[in-house]
Design a protein around this motif. Structure first.
Motif, PDB file in Angstrom:
ATOM      1  N   ILE A  20       0.833  -1.204   0.000  1.00  0.00           N
ATOM      2  CA  ILE A  20       0.000   0.000   0.000  1.00  0.00           C
ATOM      3  C   ILE A  20       0.866   1.252   0.000  1.00  0.00           C
ATOM      4  CG2 ILE A  20      -1.672   1.331   1.356  1.00  0.00           C
ATOM      5  CD1 ILE A  20      -2.879  -1.332   2.266  1.00  0.00           C
ATOM      6  N   ASP A  21       1.974   1.227   0.756  1.00  0.00           N
ATOM      7  CA  ASP A  21       2.871   2.384   0.811  1.00  0.00           C
ATOM      8  C   ASP A  21       3.440   2.732  -0.562  1.00  0.00           C
ATOM      9  OD1 ASP A  21       2.514   2.836   3.493  1.00  0.00           O
ATOM     10  OD2 ASP A  21       4.305   1.717   4.115  1.00  0.00           O
ATOM     11  N   HIS A  22       3.629   1.728  -1.398  1.00  0.00           N
ATOM     12  CA  HIS A  22       4.233   1.956  -2.710  1.00  0.00           C
ATOM     13  C   HIS A  22       3.199   2.228  -3.810  1.00  0.00           C
ATOM     14  CE1 HIS A  22       7.704   0.159  -0.627  1.00  0.00           C
ATOM     15  NE2 HIS A  22       8.431   0.800  -1.509  1.00  0.00           N
ATOM     16  N   LEU A  23       1.937   2.236  -3.464  1.00  0.00           N
ATOM     17  CA  LEU A  23       0.908   2.554  -4.450  1.00  0.00           C
ATOM     18  C   LEU A  23       0.956   4.037  -4.805  1.00  0.00           C
ATOM     19  CD1 LEU A  23      -2.189   0.593  -3.058  1.00  0.00           C
ATOM     20  CD2 LEU A  23      -0.861   0.041  -5.099  1.00  0.00           C
ATOM     21  N   PRO A  24       0.611   4.402  -6.040  1.00  0.00           N
ATOM     22  CA  PRO A  24       0.526   5.820  -6.396  1.00  0.00           C
ATOM     23  C   PRO A  24      -0.606   6.498  -5.627  1.00  0.00           C
ATOM     24  CG  PRO A  24      -0.270   4.445  -8.189  1.00  0.00           C
ATOM     25  CD  PRO A  24       0.323   3.520  -7.180  1.00  0.00           C
ATOM     26  N   ILE A  25      -0.554   7.820  -5.554  1.00  0.00           N
ATOM     27  CA  ILE A  25      -1.382   8.557  -4.599  1.00  0.00           C
ATOM     28  C   ILE A  25      -2.874   8.423  -4.866  1.00  0.00           C
ATOM     29  CG2 ILE A  25      -1.159  10.703  -5.916  1.00  0.00           C
ATOM     30  CD1 ILE A  25      -1.191  12.156  -3.174  1.00  0.00           C
ATOM     31  N   PHE A  26      -3.313   8.481  -6.122  1.00  0.00           N
ATOM     32  CA  PHE A  26      -4.745   8.396  -6.394  1.00  0.00           C
ATOM     33  C   PHE A  26      -5.294   7.040  -5.963  1.00  0.00           C
ATOM     34  CE2 PHE A  26      -8.188   7.073  -9.305  1.00  0.00           C
ATOM     35  CZ  PHE A  26      -9.149   8.000  -8.930  1.00  0.00           C
ATOM     36  N   THR A  27      -4.589   5.972  -6.327  1.00  0.00           N
ATOM     37  CA  THR A  27      -5.022   4.632  -5.933  1.00  0.00           C
ATOM     38  C   THR A  27      -5.089   4.519  -4.420  1.00  0.00           C
ATOM     39  OG1 THR A  27      -3.979   3.728  -7.921  1.00  0.00           O
ATOM     40  CG2 THR A  27      -4.530   2.172  -6.176  1.00  0.00           C
ATOM     41  N   LYS A  28      -4.088   5.075  -3.747  1.00  0.00           N
ATOM     42  CA  LYS A  28      -4.035   5.009  -2.293  1.00  0.00           C
ATOM     43  C   LYS A  28      -5.197   5.782  -1.660  1.00  0.00           C
ATOM     44  CE  LYS A  28       0.095   5.305  -0.795  1.00  0.00           C
ATOM     45  NZ  LYS A  28       1.424   5.836  -0.406  1.00  0.00           N
ATOM     46  N   VAL A  29      -5.493   6.961  -2.201  1.00  0.00           N
ATOM     47  CA  VAL A  29      -6.597   7.774  -1.668  1.00  0.00           C
ATOM     48  C   VAL A  29      -7.937   7.077  -1.870  1.00  0.00           C
ATOM     49  CG1 VAL A  29      -7.882   9.923  -1.999  1.00  0.00           C
ATOM     50  CG2 VAL A  29      -5.387   9.976  -1.847  1.00  0.00           C
ATOM     51  N   VAL A  30      -8.118   6.458  -3.037  1.00  0.00           N
ATOM     52  CA  VAL A  30      -9.364   5.728  -3.307  1.00  0.00           C
ATOM     53  C   VAL A  30      -9.552   4.597  -2.300  1.00  0.00           C
ATOM     54  CG1 VAL A  30     -10.457   4.132  -4.937  1.00  0.00           C
ATOM     55  CG2 VAL A  30      -9.564   6.305  -5.748  1.00  0.00           C
ATOM     56  N   ILE A  31      -8.492   3.865  -2.018  1.00  0.00           N
ATOM     57  CA  ILE A  31      -8.563   2.792  -1.022  1.00  0.00           C
ATOM     58  C   ILE A  31      -8.976   3.356   0.336  1.00  0.00           C
ATOM     59  CG2 ILE A  31      -7.181   1.152   0.316  1.00  0.00           C
ATOM     60  CD1 ILE A  31      -5.567   0.625  -2.210  1.00  0.00           C
ATOM     61  N   CYS A  32      -8.345   4.451   0.732  1.00  0.00           N
ATOM     62  CA  CYS A  32      -8.654   5.060   2.038  1.00  0.00           C
ATOM     63  C   CYS A  32     -10.104   5.513   2.106  1.00  0.00           C
ATOM     64  CB  CYS A  32      -7.713   6.234   2.303  1.00  0.00           C
ATOM     65  SG  CYS A  32      -5.996   5.764   2.583  1.00  0.00           S
ATOM     66  N   ILE A  33     -10.599   6.109   1.027  1.00  0.00           N
ATOM     67  CA  ILE A  33     -11.992   6.571   1.011  1.00  0.00           C
ATOM     68  C   ILE A  33     -12.951   5.395   1.139  1.00  0.00           C
ATOM     69  CG2 ILE A  33     -13.780   7.644  -0.416  1.00  0.00           C
ATOM     70  CD1 ILE A  33     -11.615   9.457  -1.586  1.00  0.00           C
ATOM     71  N   GLY A  86      -9.451  -7.375  -7.205  1.00  0.00           N
ATOM     72  CA  GLY A  86      -9.581  -7.296  -8.654  1.00  0.00           C
ATOM     73  C   GLY A  86      -9.275  -5.937  -9.242  1.00  0.00           C
ATOM     74  N   VAL A  87      -9.575  -4.875  -8.495  1.00  0.00           N
ATOM     75  CA  VAL A  87      -9.509  -3.522  -9.058  1.00  0.00           C
ATOM     76  C   VAL A  87      -8.181  -2.816  -8.782  1.00  0.00           C
ATOM     77  CG1 VAL A  87     -10.563  -1.223  -9.014  1.00  0.00           C
ATOM     78  CG2 VAL A  87     -12.005  -3.264  -8.959  1.00  0.00           C
ATOM     79  N   VAL A  88      -7.660  -2.947  -7.568  1.00  0.00           N
ATOM     80  CA  VAL A  88      -6.484  -2.159  -7.172  1.00  0.00           C
ATOM     81  C   VAL A  88      -5.282  -2.374  -8.101  1.00  0.00           C
ATOM     82  CG1 VAL A  88      -4.750  -1.834  -5.362  1.00  0.00           C
ATOM     83  CG2 VAL A  88      -7.170  -1.844  -4.779  1.00  0.00           C
ATOM     84  N   PRO A  89      -4.912  -3.619  -8.464  1.00  0.00           N
ATOM     85  CA  PRO A  89      -3.767  -3.768  -9.372  1.00  0.00           C
ATOM     86  C   PRO A  89      -3.982  -3.085 -10.721  1.00  0.00           C
ATOM     87  CG  PRO A  89      -4.290  -5.858  -8.315  1.00  0.00           C
ATOM     88  CD  PRO A  89      -5.415  -4.929  -7.995  1.00  0.00           C
ATOM     89  N   LEU A  90      -5.202  -3.160 -11.256  1.00  0.00           N
ATOM     90  CA  LEU A  90      -5.485  -2.508 -12.532  1.00  0.00           C
ATOM     91  C   LEU A  90      -5.478  -0.990 -12.396  1.00  0.00           C
ATOM     92  CD1 LEU A  90      -8.416  -4.801 -13.757  1.00  0.00           C
ATOM     93  CD2 LEU A  90      -6.071  -4.769 -14.625  1.00  0.00           C
ATOM     94  N   LEU A  91      -6.034  -0.491 -11.304  1.00  0.00           N
ATOM     95  CA  LEU A  91      -6.051   0.948 -11.064  1.00  0.00           C
ATOM     96  C   LEU A  91      -4.637   1.481 -10.854  1.00  0.00           C
ATOM     97  CD1 LEU A  91      -7.961   3.367 -10.706  1.00  0.00           C
ATOM     98  CD2 LEU A  91      -8.071   2.814  -8.267  1.00  0.00           C
ATOM     99  N   GLU A  92      -3.833   0.736 -10.128  1.00  0.00           N
ATOM    100  CA  GLU A  92      -2.434   1.115  -9.906  1.00  0.00           C
ATOM    101  C   GLU A  92      -1.693   1.225 -11.236  1.00  0.00           C
ATOM    102  OE1 GLU A  92       1.622  -0.803  -7.905  1.00  0.00           O
ATOM    103  OE2 GLU A  92      -0.202  -2.008  -8.157  1.00  0.00           O
ATOM    104  N   GLY A  99      -0.798   8.891 -15.053  1.00  0.00           N
ATOM    105  CA  GLY A  99      -0.621   9.989 -14.119  1.00  0.00           C
ATOM    106  C   GLY A  99      -1.802  10.156 -13.170  1.00  0.00           C
ATOM    107  N   THR A 100      -1.523  10.830 -12.061  1.00  0.00           N
ATOM    108  CA  THR A 100      -2.527  10.989 -11.008  1.00  0.00           C
ATOM    109  C   THR A 100      -3.672  11.900 -11.433  1.00  0.00           C
ATOM    110  OG1 THR A 100      -0.901  10.578  -9.272  1.00  0.00           O
ATOM    111  CG2 THR A 100      -2.887  11.795  -8.644  1.00  0.00           C
ATOM    112  N   LEU A 101      -3.348  13.034 -12.046  1.00  0.00           N
ATOM    113  CA  LEU A 101      -4.402  13.998 -12.391  1.00  0.00           C
ATOM    114  C   LEU A 101      -5.348  13.443 -13.453  1.00  0.00           C
ATOM    115  CD1 LEU A 101      -2.441  17.389 -12.399  1.00  0.00           C
ATOM    116  CD2 LEU A 101      -3.933  16.447 -10.625  1.00  0.00           C
ATOM    117  N   ILE A 102      -4.791  12.768 -14.442  1.00  0.00           N
ATOM    118  CA  ILE A 102      -5.647  12.165 -15.478  1.00  0.00           C
ATOM    119  C   ILE A 102      -6.516  11.075 -14.869  1.00  0.00           C
ATOM    120  CG2 ILE A 102      -5.608  10.719 -17.542  1.00  0.00           C
ATOM    121  CD1 ILE A 102      -3.248  12.326 -18.529  1.00  0.00           C
ATOM    122  N   SER A 103      -5.939  10.288 -13.978  1.00  0.00           N
ATOM    123  CA  SER A 103      -6.722   9.241 -13.309  1.00  0.00           C
ATOM    124  C   SER A 103      -7.852   9.844 -12.499  1.00  0.00           C
ATOM    125  CB  SER A 103      -5.808   8.407 -12.398  1.00  0.00           C
ATOM    126  OG  SER A 103      -4.789   7.777 -13.136  1.00  0.00           O
TER     127      SER A 103
END
Length: 211
Positions: A20-33, A86-92, A99-103
């Motif tokens: 989780i620490d190595h995930l990009p920021i958008f993916t990480k924020v989505v998980i937290c939400i 199923g989703v997190v690896p694809l989202l990552e 990029g984060t902003l486009i995501s």
């Protein structure tokens, strides 16, 4: 040496935390939400899921937020966990490539709203039904379809017994049919809307990239 259950649990938690620490920021924020919503939904009087899920009869100009919030809601912890797998690896992968902003713009824009509006039109307009849907699996099928189209460009078929047999782009459709059998309570129509948008997005991208 016999395995120590406590040690194995700590090791598993350490690996999960490191991942989780190595995930990009958008993916990480989505998980937290998503986790925060699931935790808040356990509190008495908090009806977050019914507030945010996509219920066709409740969608109007004042509740269009539902077309963005429904992927963040899940039925329960089990549903959330399965979708994470199923989703997190694809989202990552998508975020690392685009990029984060486009995501952020896509997943809280057309990648949520377009499948949602297609679902509402079919469910309410054509079928006359009002089945609410929720869960990030719609993102998973969308991403799976786009990955399959991209893979199809280099590996058009899966080889079985030495012969080209299964077109690569059809694998997400097989996954959808399998999901219907394994989890009959899931929304096949919602997943199909996600698949359709994923296919259309990648097809349009390939057309626009041609000279």
């Amino acid at each position: 040496m016999p395995s120590n259950p406590t040690h194995m649990l700590k090791l598993g938690l350490q690996r999960t935390t490191s991942y989780i620490d190595h995930l990009p920021i958008f993916t990480k924020v989505v998980i937290c939400i998503m986790v925060a919503i699931e935790a808040a939904a356990l509190l008495p009087g908090w009806k977050l899921k019914s507030w945010g899920w996509l219920e066709p009869d409740l969608v109007n100009f004042s509740t269009l937020y539902r077309t963005n919030t429904y992927p963040l809601m899940h039925i329960d912890v089990f549903h959330l966990t399965i979708n994470f797998l199923g989703v997190v690896p694809l989202l990552e992968r998508f975020e690392k490539e685009h990029g984060t902003l486009i995501s952020l713009a896509l997943f809280f824009g057309p990648f949520s709203t377009v499948p949602a509006l297609i679902y509402v039109v079919i469910e309410r307009g054509l079928l006359g039904a009002n089945t609410p849907i929720l869960g990030s699996s719609i993102w998973g099928f969308l991403l799976y379809a786009s990955e399959a189209i991209r893979e199809n460009a280099t590996v058009p078929y899966f080889i079985i017994w030495g012969q080209p047999t299964i077109p690569t782009w059809t694998v997400p459709i097989a996954a959808l049919l399998l999901a219907i059998v394994v989890t009959p309570g899931s929304s096949a129509l919602g997943h199909a809307c996600g698949l359709a948008v994923g296919y259309l997005c990648m097809h349009s991208l390939f057309l626009s990239s041609r000279p």
